[in-house]
Design an enzyme around this catalytic site. Structure first.
Site, PDB file in Angstrom:
ATOM      1  N   GLY A   1      19.270 -17.524  77.126  1.00  0.00           N
ATOM      2  CA  GLY A   1      19.596 -16.136  77.441  1.00  0.00           C
ATOM      3  C   GLY A   1      19.113 -15.695  78.801  1.00  0.00           C
ATOM      4  CB  VAL A   2      17.582 -12.449  79.855  1.00  0.00           C
ATOM      5  CG1 VAL A   2      16.718 -11.939  80.981  1.00  0.00           C
ATOM      6  CG2 VAL A   2      18.741 -11.506  79.637  1.00  0.00           C
ATOM      7  CG  ASP A   3      12.855 -17.212  79.436  1.00  0.00           C
ATOM      8  OD1 ASP A   3      12.394 -17.125  80.588  1.00  0.00           O
ATOM      9  OD2 ASP A   3      12.288 -17.828  78.527  1.00  0.00           O
TER      10      ASP A   3
ATOM     11  CE1 TYR B   1      12.575 -15.194  70.957  1.00  0.00           C
ATOM     12  CE2 TYR B   1      11.011 -13.473  71.486  1.00  0.00           C
ATOM     13  CZ  TYR B   1      11.404 -14.796  71.540  1.00  0.00           C
ATOM     14  OH  TYR B   1      10.611 -15.714  72.179  1.00  0.00           O
TER      15      TYR B   1
ATOM     16  CG  ASP C   1      23.277 -12.137  86.925  1.00  0.00           C
ATOM     17  OD1 ASP C   1      22.094 -12.115  86.511  1.00  0.00           O
ATOM     18  OD2 ASP C   1      23.790 -13.159  87.432  1.00  0.00           O
ATOM     19  CB  ILE C   2      18.783  -8.796  85.158  1.00  0.00           C
ATOM     20  CG1 ILE C   2      17.553  -7.963  85.528  1.00  0.00           C
ATOM     21  CG2 ILE C   2      18.405 -10.210  84.712  1.00  0.00           C
ATOM     22  CD1 ILE C   2      16.642  -7.664  84.339  1.00  0.00           C
TER      23      ILE C   2
ATOM     24  CB  SER D   1      13.065  -8.102  71.119  1.00  0.00           C
ATOM     25  OG  SER D   1      11.805  -8.672  71.361  1.00  0.00           O
ATOM     26  CB  THR D   2      18.602  -6.821  71.834  1.00  0.00           C
ATOM     27  OG1 THR D   2      18.925  -7.190  73.186  1.00  0.00           O
ATOM     28  CG2 THR D   2      17.800  -5.537  71.825  1.00  0.00           C
ATOM     29  N   GLY D   3      18.393 -10.266  71.786  1.00  0.00           N
ATOM     30  CA  GLY D   3      19.210 -11.483  71.712  1.00  0.00           C
ATOM     31  C   GLY D   3      18.808 -12.321  70.514  1.00  0.00           C
TER      32      GLY D   3
END
Length: 171
Positions: free
Chosen positions: A33-35, A122, A11-12, A118-120
Site C-alpha cells: 500500500g502507501v508504505d 489494517y 499520490d502522496i 489504518s484503512t487499508g
C-alpha cells in the site's frame, strides 16, 4: 495565517510539503500500500535510515529524511489493526495523528500530508477513521497558525469520506 486542513485526491509521494506521513508497519522497513509506495519513491536511502530506528510501536511515530521524495521529511506512524473497536483502536489511531503532528512541529515543518491511516489492509472502517482524523487534527491545530494539513485520498470515494468527516467536525 490560520491553520488549514484540505482534502486532496492523488499520490502522496508527489507532494512538495515539509513532511508526508507514512502508514507504516512496526518494522518501518516497507510493506504494501502507501508504505510500499513511499519506500519505492524515496529510494534505498529511506530503508537504510529506517533500519537505524529499531521499529515503532502502534500509535507512536518516528521521523526520517525524505530522501528522493519532494517532501523534506517522512513521518512514519503505525496505525492499529481493526479488531472491532474494543481494543483501543480509536485511541491508538488518534495518537498516530497527534504524534505525527508533534514530530512535524519539532522538526520545523508546517505543511504535512496524511494518508488515511489504518484503512487499508489494517481494516479500520473508513468513516470512523476519517472522523478520528478530522477531530484529532482540528483539536491539535486549535490556537496554532501557519499550518497546512493535507488529507490525501487515493480515490474519489475516499476523498468524499474525508470531506464529509471534515465538514461534520467543523460545524
Amino acid at each position: 495565517m490560520a491553520a488549514m486542513i484540505r482534502v486532496w485526491q492523488g499520490d502522496i509521494t508527489t507532494l512538495g510539503v515539509d513532511a508526508i506521513v507514512n502508514a507504516a508497519n512496526s518494522s518501518l522497513l516497507g510493506g504494501g500500500g502507501v508504505d510500499g509506495a513511499i519506500h519505492r519513491a524515496a529510494g534505498p536511502g529511506l530503508v537504510e535510515e529506517c533500519r537505524t530506528l529499531g521499529g515503532c510501536p502502534t500509535g507512536e511515530a518516528r521521523i526520517t529524511g525524505g530522501h528522493d521524495l519532494p517532501a523534506r521529511h517522512v513521518i512514519h506512524t503505525v496505525g492499529p489493526v481493526w479488531q472491532g473497536g474494543g481494543r483501543g483502536e480509536p485511541e491508538l489511531l488518534a495518537a498516530c495523528y497527534r504524534n505525527a503532528m508533534t514530530l512535524a512541529e519539532e522538526a520545523g515543518a508546517r505543511s504535512i500530508a496524511f494518508p488515511a491511516i489504518s484503512t487499508g489492509v489494517y481494516g479500520f472502517p473508513a468513516g470512523r477513521a476519517a472522523a478520528i482524523a478530522a477531530e484529532t487534527l482540528c483539536a491539535w491545530l486549535k490556537g496554532r497558525t501557519g499550518w497546512q494539513v493535507t488529507l490525501v485520498a487515493f480515490d474519489a470515494g475516499a476523498a468524499a469520506t474525508l470531506r464529509d468527516a471534515l465538514e461534520r467536525h467543523r460545524q
